[in-house]
Write a protein that holds these residues in place. Sequence first.
Motif, PDB file in Angstrom:
ATOM      1  N   GLU A 305       0.872  -1.188  -0.047  1.00 59.13           N
ATOM      2  CA  GLU A 305      -0.081  -0.022   0.061  1.00 59.13           C
ATOM      3  C   GLU A 305       0.905   1.154  -0.018  1.00 59.13           C
ATOM      4  O   GLU A 305       2.001   1.263   0.495  1.00 59.13           O
ATOM      5  CB  GLU A 305      -0.868  -0.128   1.235  1.00 59.13           C
ATOM      6  CG  GLU A 305      -1.700  -1.193   1.382  1.00 59.13           C
ATOM      7  CD  GLU A 305      -2.875  -1.147   0.541  1.00 59.13           C
ATOM      8  OE1 GLU A 305      -3.112  -0.243  -0.018  1.00 59.13           O
ATOM      9  OE2 GLU A 305      -3.223  -2.308   0.219  1.00 59.13           O
ATOM     10  N   ASP A 306      -0.002   2.326  -0.228  1.00 56.14           N
ATOM     11  CA  ASP A 306       1.024   3.669  -0.587  1.00 56.14           C
ATOM     12  C   ASP A 306       1.332   4.120   0.699  1.00 56.14           C
ATOM     13  O   ASP A 306       0.255   3.740   1.638  1.00 56.14           O
ATOM     14  CB  ASP A 306       0.130   4.601  -1.119  1.00 56.14           C
ATOM     15  CG  ASP A 306       0.742   5.969  -1.436  1.00 56.14           C
ATOM     16  OD1 ASP A 306       1.809   5.916  -1.560  1.00 56.14           O
ATOM     17  OD2 ASP A 306       0.198   7.019  -1.922  1.00 56.14           O
ATOM     18  N   GLY A 307       2.557   4.565   1.459  1.00 53.39           N
ATOM     19  CA  GLY A 307       2.854   5.014   2.671  1.00 53.39           C
ATOM     20  C   GLY A 307       3.393   3.700   3.559  1.00 53.39           C
ATOM     21  O   GLY A 307       3.875   4.029   4.692  1.00 53.39           O
ATOM     22  N   ASP A 308       3.462   2.555   2.964  1.00 53.58           N
ATOM     23  CA  ASP A 308       3.900   1.414   3.677  1.00 53.58           C
ATOM     24  C   ASP A 308       5.583   1.611   3.967  1.00 53.58           C
ATOM     25  O   ASP A 308       6.328   2.149   2.818  1.00 53.58           O
ATOM     26  CB  ASP A 308       3.752   0.092   3.066  1.00 53.58           C
ATOM     27  CG  ASP A 308       2.318  -0.564   3.355  1.00 53.58           C
ATOM     28  OD1 ASP A 308       1.877  -0.206   4.217  1.00 53.58           O
ATOM     29  OD2 ASP A 308       2.156  -1.399   2.434  1.00 53.58           O
ATOM     30  N   ILE A 309       6.201   1.221   4.903  1.00 53.42           N
ATOM     31  CA  ILE A 309       7.417   0.844   5.161  1.00 53.42           C
ATOM     32  C   ILE A 309       7.582  -0.766   4.663  1.00 53.42           C
ATOM     33  O   ILE A 309       6.694  -1.647   4.976  1.00 53.42           O
ATOM     34  CB  ILE A 309       7.969   0.853   6.465  1.00 53.42           C
ATOM     35  CG1 ILE A 309       9.458   1.059   6.431  1.00 53.42           C
ATOM     36  CG2 ILE A 309       7.472  -0.324   7.280  1.00 53.42           C
ATOM     37  CD1 ILE A 309       9.869   2.419   6.113  1.00 53.42           C
ATOM     38  N   VAL A 310       8.730  -0.890   3.666  1.00 51.48           N
ATOM     39  CA  VAL A 310       9.040  -2.294   3.191  1.00 51.48           C
ATOM     40  C   VAL A 310      10.406  -2.873   3.806  1.00 51.48           C
ATOM     41  O   VAL A 310      11.198  -2.152   3.519  1.00 51.48           O
ATOM     42  CB  VAL A 310       9.212  -2.147   1.773  1.00 51.48           C
ATOM     43  CG1 VAL A 310       9.093  -3.580   1.209  1.00 51.48           C
ATOM     44  CG2 VAL A 310       7.859  -1.518   1.092  1.00 51.48           C
ATOM     45  N   LEU A 311      10.372  -3.895   4.428  1.00 52.48           N
ATOM     46  CA  LEU A 311      11.475  -4.196   5.216  1.00 52.48           C
ATOM     47  C   LEU A 311      12.023  -5.586   4.015  1.00 52.48           C
ATOM     48  O   LEU A 311      11.149  -6.492   4.164  1.00 52.48           O
ATOM     49  CB  LEU A 311      11.372  -4.915   6.600  1.00 52.48           C
ATOM     50  CG  LEU A 311      12.560  -5.325   7.237  1.00 52.48           C
ATOM     51  CD1 LEU A 311      12.487  -5.193   8.899  1.00 52.48           C
ATOM     52  CD2 LEU A 311      12.705  -6.824   7.195  1.00 52.48           C
ATOM     53  N   MET A 312      13.065  -5.620   3.824  1.00 51.15           N
ATOM     54  CA  MET A 312      13.452  -6.850   2.658  1.00 51.15           C
ATOM     55  C   MET A 312      14.876  -7.526   3.381  1.00 51.15           C
ATOM     56  O   MET A 312      15.940  -6.813   3.277  1.00 51.15           O
ATOM     57  CB  MET A 312      13.976  -6.253   1.366  1.00 51.15           C
ATOM     58  CG  MET A 312      12.510  -5.566   0.403  1.00 51.15           C
ATOM     59  SD  MET A 312      13.056  -4.875  -1.227  1.00 51.15           S
ATOM     60  CE  MET A 312      13.967  -3.363  -0.431  1.00 51.15           C
ATOM     61  N   ASP A 313      14.743  -8.573   3.880  1.00 52.15           N
ATOM     62  CA  ASP A 313      15.888  -9.333   4.298  1.00 52.15           C
ATOM     63  C   ASP A 313      16.117 -10.551   3.339  1.00 52.15           C
ATOM     64  O   ASP A 313      15.257 -11.565   3.761  1.00 52.15           O
ATOM     65  CB  ASP A 313      15.390  -9.654   5.703  1.00 52.15           C
ATOM     66  CG  ASP A 313      16.640 -10.472   6.407  1.00 52.15           C
ATOM     67  OD1 ASP A 313      17.653 -10.882   5.815  1.00 52.15           O
ATOM     68  OD2 ASP A 313      16.587 -10.692   7.688  1.00 52.15           O
ATOM     69  N   VAL A 314      16.712 -10.352   2.325  1.00 50.28           N
ATOM     70  CA  VAL A 314      16.875 -11.581   1.157  1.00 50.28           C
ATOM     71  C   VAL A 314      18.448 -11.509   0.873  1.00 50.28           C
ATOM     72  O   VAL A 314      18.847 -10.578   0.717  1.00 50.28           O
ATOM     73  CB  VAL A 314      16.073 -11.012   0.001  1.00 50.28           C
ATOM     74  CG1 VAL A 314      15.949 -12.153  -0.758  1.00 50.28           C
ATOM     75  CG2 VAL A 314      14.616 -10.541   0.578  1.00 50.28           C
ATOM     76  N   GLU A 433       2.293  -1.219  16.706  1.00 50.47           N
ATOM     77  CA  GLU A 433       0.933  -0.268  16.800  1.00 50.47           C
ATOM     78  C   GLU A 433       1.321   0.718  15.693  1.00 50.47           C
ATOM     79  O   GLU A 433       0.299   1.560  15.597  1.00 50.47           O
ATOM     80  CB  GLU A 433       1.018   0.232  18.344  1.00 50.47           C
ATOM     81  CG  GLU A 433       2.144   0.869  19.143  1.00 50.47           C
ATOM     82  CD  GLU A 433       2.988  -0.118  19.698  1.00 50.47           C
ATOM     83  OE1 GLU A 433       2.831  -1.337  19.451  1.00 50.47           O
ATOM     84  OE2 GLU A 433       3.797   0.204  20.625  1.00 50.47           O
ATOM     85  N   GLU A 434       2.279   1.033  15.151  1.00 48.63           N
ATOM     86  CA  GLU A 434       2.595   2.132  14.315  1.00 48.63           C
ATOM     87  C   GLU A 434       2.921   1.322  13.042  1.00 48.63           C
ATOM     88  O   GLU A 434       3.284   1.889  11.867  1.00 48.63           O
ATOM     89  CB  GLU A 434       3.934   2.821  14.643  1.00 48.63           C
ATOM     90  CG  GLU A 434       3.528   3.807  15.699  1.00 48.63           C
ATOM     91  CD  GLU A 434       4.900   4.827  15.814  1.00 48.63           C
ATOM     92  OE1 GLU A 434       5.239   5.427  14.909  1.00 48.63           O
ATOM     93  OE2 GLU A 434       5.178   4.844  17.129  1.00 48.63           O
ATOM     94  N   ASN A 435       2.728  -0.141  12.723  1.00 46.21           N
ATOM     95  CA  ASN A 435       2.949  -0.843  11.305  1.00 46.21           C
ATOM     96  C   ASN A 435       4.482  -0.287  10.749  1.00 46.21           C
ATOM     97  O   ASN A 435       4.457   0.113   9.746  1.00 46.21           O
ATOM     98  CB  ASN A 435       1.815  -0.407  10.409  1.00 46.21           C
ATOM     99  CG  ASN A 435       0.562  -0.995  10.880  1.00 46.21           C
ATOM    100  OD1 ASN A 435       0.422  -1.900  11.591  1.00 46.21           O
ATOM    101  ND2 ASN A 435      -0.502  -0.144  10.427  1.00 46.21           N
TER     102      ASN A 435
END
Length: 475
Positions: A305-314, A433-435
Amino acid sequence: MTNLSTFSGAFESWYGLLEIQARGDGMKKRNLILRGVIAMLLVACIAPMLRAWEREPLSVFAGRRAKLIAAVNAPVVLFGYTGHEEANPSYVFIQEENFYYLTGHNEEGAALLLIPESAGEKGWSGPHEILYLPSRDLNEERWNGVRMGPEDPGIQDKTGFANVENFAKLHDTVAALAKIYPEIYTELPEPHEDGYPHAAIWSKWVKDAAPQTTVKDVSSAVATLRAIKTPGELALIQKAIDPSIDAHLAAMKMLRPGLYEYQIAAKMVEIHDYAGCETEAYAPIVGTGYNSTVLHYNKLDRRIEDGDIVLMDVGGQYSGYASDITRTVPANGKFTARQREIYEIVLGAQNAAMEAVKPGMTLGGQGPTSLQKIAMDYIDSHGKDKERRSLGRYYIHGLSHHVGLNVHDPSGPSRPLEAGMVITIEPGIYIPEENLGVRIEDDVLVTPTGYKQLTARLPRLPDEIEKIMAEGKSK
Ligand code: GLY
Ligand code: MN
Ligand code: MN
């Protein structure tokens, strides 16, 4: 692999053209010769493009065995995997790590026996190291390919062992050693070990073969050696890291709201595979929004979604060696003020810990040498949650682990660092709680005076990340 199919497509059109000319001449013989030459050319051209398992020189493995048996000074018997470790049809054989580390042998059903020099004083007149291989099964080889066997001509040169014997002989040799040694070492299962019971099965086999001896665990002695990487291992780790960096850069460039988490992971895995990685070093983690706060999230089924943070551990695995890299980026290419604030705290903690890496420091603990404490102190003294509490409560895992044949290479958090170790530095803050979950993870080599960041080519600064993402959008 795409490079192969692209090449053979071009080859087919070229080959077709030549074939028409030959037919026109009606010269079957020439046609045949042409086919032979072309086939040879094809093999010569594609051979360097095939995925090749790279192995260190056999002398390196022999050196490790010599160090191990000198440290243990009692017989050591180790077992490779059998190839029946999983029922999953997608399972591909990869050797048991300690066995591979000591032998470089990457086929099923083998065993290793090491016998100390002191055995001579006890009347032992046999060899001091033996590789045991199963008999060859020619029917099986029609299905799964050629394997090495104990009677193969030149097997000593191929394996680096002067003594290669049939696996069937191991039992009696272990029983004979038990008569002169009160202790035999093998891998014992960890008390809490779950999954395939390799160590449980084979340590029982040793106990049954040598009931009068005490069977002891060799794992920590091997782990002590594994922690210090050879130049060859460092080269392979870098070959796992390089395509993993490329994959993170590609992910940053393709990211946009509307894609699914699995689509980002799929692109990253493709880049690893194309570069010759045989597998992932661990299940890819691409966690968006709330999922970024789940440490080992691997369902990957959420739409971004717009505004998401994206954590990529790859990270990919190359010729047995792992990489382990995490970047956290904004889905739409611009960090919000709060995302950037948390990101910069994690980055500050990572920098503080990384700059302190040098021989003598420890990964964990509460004392002045603890890298974990440095990172925790930084996080706990910067920023606040919505209730004005400090952020240490949201940093819920260890800072670091060793990396090598396993992404979590064996070596505890209290062992002082030494030059030649490869470790991660991976602080994180996870606020469900803050996603909002942020982790930044890099792989570093401990040097005699400090460290070398093996993942330095992959930017960490938020402005640099936004710039890369903007480049991706402009295409
Ligand atoms: N990717 C697993 C870890 O960071 O430890
Ligand atoms: Mn890690
Ligand atoms: Mn990781």
